[in-house]
Design an enzyme around this catalytic site. Structure first.
Site, PDB file in Angstrom:
ATOM      1  N   ASP A  21       0.189  -7.094   4.461  1.00 49.85           N
ATOM      2  CA  ASP A  21      -0.607  -8.332   4.583  1.00 49.85           C
ATOM      3  C   ASP A  21       0.249  -9.567   4.856  1.00 49.85           C
ATOM      4  OD1 ASP A  21      -2.867  -6.855   4.148  1.00 49.85           O
ATOM      5  OD2 ASP A  21      -3.194  -7.517   2.087  1.00 49.85           O
TER       6      ASP A  21
ATOM      7  N   THR B 258       0.816  -1.222   0.000  1.00 51.35           N
ATOM      8  CA  THR B 258       0.000   0.000   0.000  1.00 51.35           C
ATOM      9  C   THR B 258       0.844   1.263   0.000  1.00 51.35           C
ATOM     10  OG1 THR B 258      -1.789  -1.130   1.146  1.00 51.35           O
ATOM     11  CG2 THR B 258      -1.766   1.253   1.319  1.00 51.35           C
TER      12      THR B 258
ATOM     13  N   GLN C 125      -3.750 -22.098  18.671  1.00 46.53           N
ATOM     14  CA  GLN C 125      -4.624 -21.083  18.058  1.00 46.53           C
ATOM     15  C   GLN C 125      -4.633 -19.797  18.893  1.00 46.53           C
ATOM     16  OE1 GLN C 125      -8.496 -22.802  17.195  1.00 46.53           O
ATOM     17  NE2 GLN C 125      -7.527 -24.595  16.268  1.00 46.53           N
ATOM     18  N   CYS C 126      -4.183 -19.890  20.153  1.00 47.62           N
ATOM     19  CA  CYS C 126      -4.086 -18.687  20.987  1.00 47.62           C
ATOM     20  C   CYS C 126      -2.920 -17.839  20.483  1.00 47.62           C
ATOM     21  CB  CYS C 126      -3.809 -19.047  22.449  1.00 47.62           C
ATOM     22  SG  CYS C 126      -5.148 -19.933  23.216  1.00 47.62           S
TER      23      CYS C 126
ATOM     24  N   ASP D 269       1.240  -6.319  -4.748  1.00 42.72           N
ATOM     25  CA  ASP D 269       0.495  -6.377  -3.500  1.00 42.72           C
ATOM     26  C   ASP D 269       1.039  -7.617  -2.796  1.00 42.72           C
ATOM     27  OD1 ASP D 269      -2.696  -5.647  -2.429  1.00 42.72           O
ATOM     28  OD2 ASP D 269      -1.701  -7.451  -1.698  1.00 42.72           O
ATOM     29  N   SER D 270       1.278  -7.543  -1.490  1.00 43.57           N
ATOM     30  CA  SER D 270       1.992  -8.642  -0.836  1.00 43.57           C
ATOM     31  C   SER D 270       1.197  -9.936  -0.764  1.00 43.57           C
ATOM     32  CB  SER D 270       2.469  -8.225   0.553  1.00 43.57           C
ATOM     33  OG  SER D 270       1.404  -8.208   1.469  1.00 43.57           O
ATOM     34  N   SER D 271      -0.063  -9.917  -1.159  1.00 44.52           N
ATOM     35  CA  SER D 271      -0.806 -11.182  -1.241  1.00 44.52           C
ATOM     36  C   SER D 271      -0.238 -12.062  -2.357  1.00 44.52           C
ATOM     37  CB  SER D 271      -2.292 -10.920  -1.495  1.00 44.52           C
ATOM     38  OG  SER D 271      -2.826 -10.252  -0.379  1.00 44.52           O
TER      39      SER D 271
HETATM   40  N1  ASN Z   1      -2.762  -5.199   0.442  1.00 42.99           N
HETATM   41  C1  ASN Z   1      -1.618  -4.468   0.936  1.00 42.99           C
HETATM   42  C2  ASN Z   1      -0.407  -5.375   0.806  1.00 42.99           C
HETATM   43  O1  ASN Z   1      -0.135  -6.177   1.652  1.00 42.99           O
HETATM   44  C3  ASN Z   1      -1.870  -4.040   2.366  1.00 42.99           C
HETATM   45  C4  ASN Z   1      -0.876  -3.043   2.935  1.00 42.99           C
HETATM   46  O2  ASN Z   1       0.265  -2.948   2.489  1.00 42.99           O
HETATM   47  N2  ASN Z   1      -1.260  -2.289   3.951  1.00 42.99           N
HETATM   48  O3  ASN Z   1       0.293  -5.300  -0.187  1.00 42.99           O
END
Ligand code: ASN
Length: 340
Positions: A89, A12, A275-276, A56-58
């Site tokens: 992300d 972002t 999961q905690c 985008d890091s996804s």
């Molecule tokens: N979707 C963005 C990413 O991870 C989110 C961010 O950077 N705040 O690339």
């Protein structure tokens, strides 16, 4: 004068809203620089490496982690520290992966990014970027103050393999409840020297590039069926990260334990993390975890999910022997677990 290499992968921080579709899309680094003329005023030399494809890091993956590790290796000697601009992300996954890939690290690798684009009026990007650079160049007695892979976000410096993205809306995007922050920025930049890890041997950086992503995930919930567990455990993978309840507990139903045991006997490594988000796995504390210890499930202690997955990928590339991988999983390699 210190020299810092900024590596721009995307996120972002470097996005702009498309005038027609209104979706956020990555922009190039020159446009980022235009938004931070203050960069010129920092008392250090800054070089920039921008990835050909800004993402985008996804869309992050182990091939890009290898490319990043290679870039750090080839620029290691000439730079005092590195700032990696990355989407928030999956930032904790990349920071965890690099912490394992870079052995004997003696220089700061500081990941940062932002929740609002750098061109936005209320952006958090400028503070994150400027202070990340300050941290990357900080020295005491001619040695780096934080020779670790870290995440700097919203005034706090976290050990990378202890942090996770916890909030998608607030500027406070990361937390690290199982390990103290390494530095805090306010009127002064304060380092917690006692919590910062120094390399055992900083003479030679060793880069491990052979991650193996044959990793599956089994997240438990009351009512999970035998066919779901069987499907996950019989997938063509070598390691399974199992997210359990509380202090590492699972059902004691015999079908479940038998399936786990068969998977382990067939050469798979199963790692138990909770999961905690706070606290640690204690295999054998309850009756509902004792059987796991008996059949050879690895204890993940207080490891984050991000660290568990990337540590597994790293270790599967280091050894074909499941018992050796289990032993290393239970060993604190880069400050990622507190072995109790
Ligand atoms: N979707 C963005 C990413 O991870 C989110 C961010 O950077 N705040 O690339």
């Amino acid at each position: 004068m210190s020299q810092i290499l900024i590596i721009y992968t995307g996120g972002t921080i470097g996005m702009m809203s498309d005038p027609v579709t209104k979706v956020l899309k990555p922009i190039n680094f020159e446009q980022i620089m235009d938004n931070v003329p203050e960069l010129e005023k920092l008392n250090c030399r800054i070089k920039v490496h921008s990835f050909d494809e800004i993402i985008d890091s996804s869309n992050m993956n182990p091939e890009i982690w290898s490319e990043l590790a290679g870039l750090i290796q080839s620029n290691y000697h000439d730079n005092d520290g590195f700032v990696i601009l990355h989407g928030s992300d999956t930032m904790a996954y990349t920071a965890s992966a690099l912490s394992f890939m870079l052995e004997n690290l003696g220089k700061p690798i500081i990941f940062t990014g932002s929740q609002l684009p750098i061109s936005a009026i209320r952006t958090d990007a400028k503070e994150n970027l400027m202070t990340a650079i300050e941290i990357a160049k900080a020295k005491k007695n001619d040695r780096a103050r934080v020779p670790e892979v870290c995440i700097y976000f919203d005034y706090k410096l976290f050990r990378g393999n202890r942090a996770f993205k916890y909030n998608s809306s607030k500027f406070e995007a990361f937390r690290s409840p199982n390990y103290p922050i390494l530095a805090e920025s306010g009127v002064h930049l304060r380092f917690s020297a006692n919590d910062i890890r120094l390399p055992e041997d900083e003479s030679s950086l060793i880069v491990h590039n052979n991650l193996v992503n044959d990793v599956g995930v089994l997240k438990l919930y009351p009512g999970i069926s035998p066919k779901v567990v069987e499907n996950i455990l019989s997938a063509d993978v070598r390691g399974i990260v199992m997210e359990t309840f509380g202090a590492g507990n699972t059902t004691t139903d015999s079908w479940f334990i038998d399936l786990l045991k068969n998977a382990i006997d067939s050469g798979k490594v199963i790692l138990d993390i909770s999961q905690c988000k706070v606290g640690t796995v204690e295999l054998g504390r309850y009756e509902t975890s004792k059987h796991l210890k008996d059949i050879g499930v690895a204890n993940g202690y207080d490891m984050t999910f991000e660290s568990a997955v990337t540590k597994m990928m790293y270790l599967l590339g280091q050894s074909d022997d499941p018992l050796q991988v289990k032993e290393w999983l239970e060993t604190d390699l880069r400050g990622e677990i507190t072995v109790s």
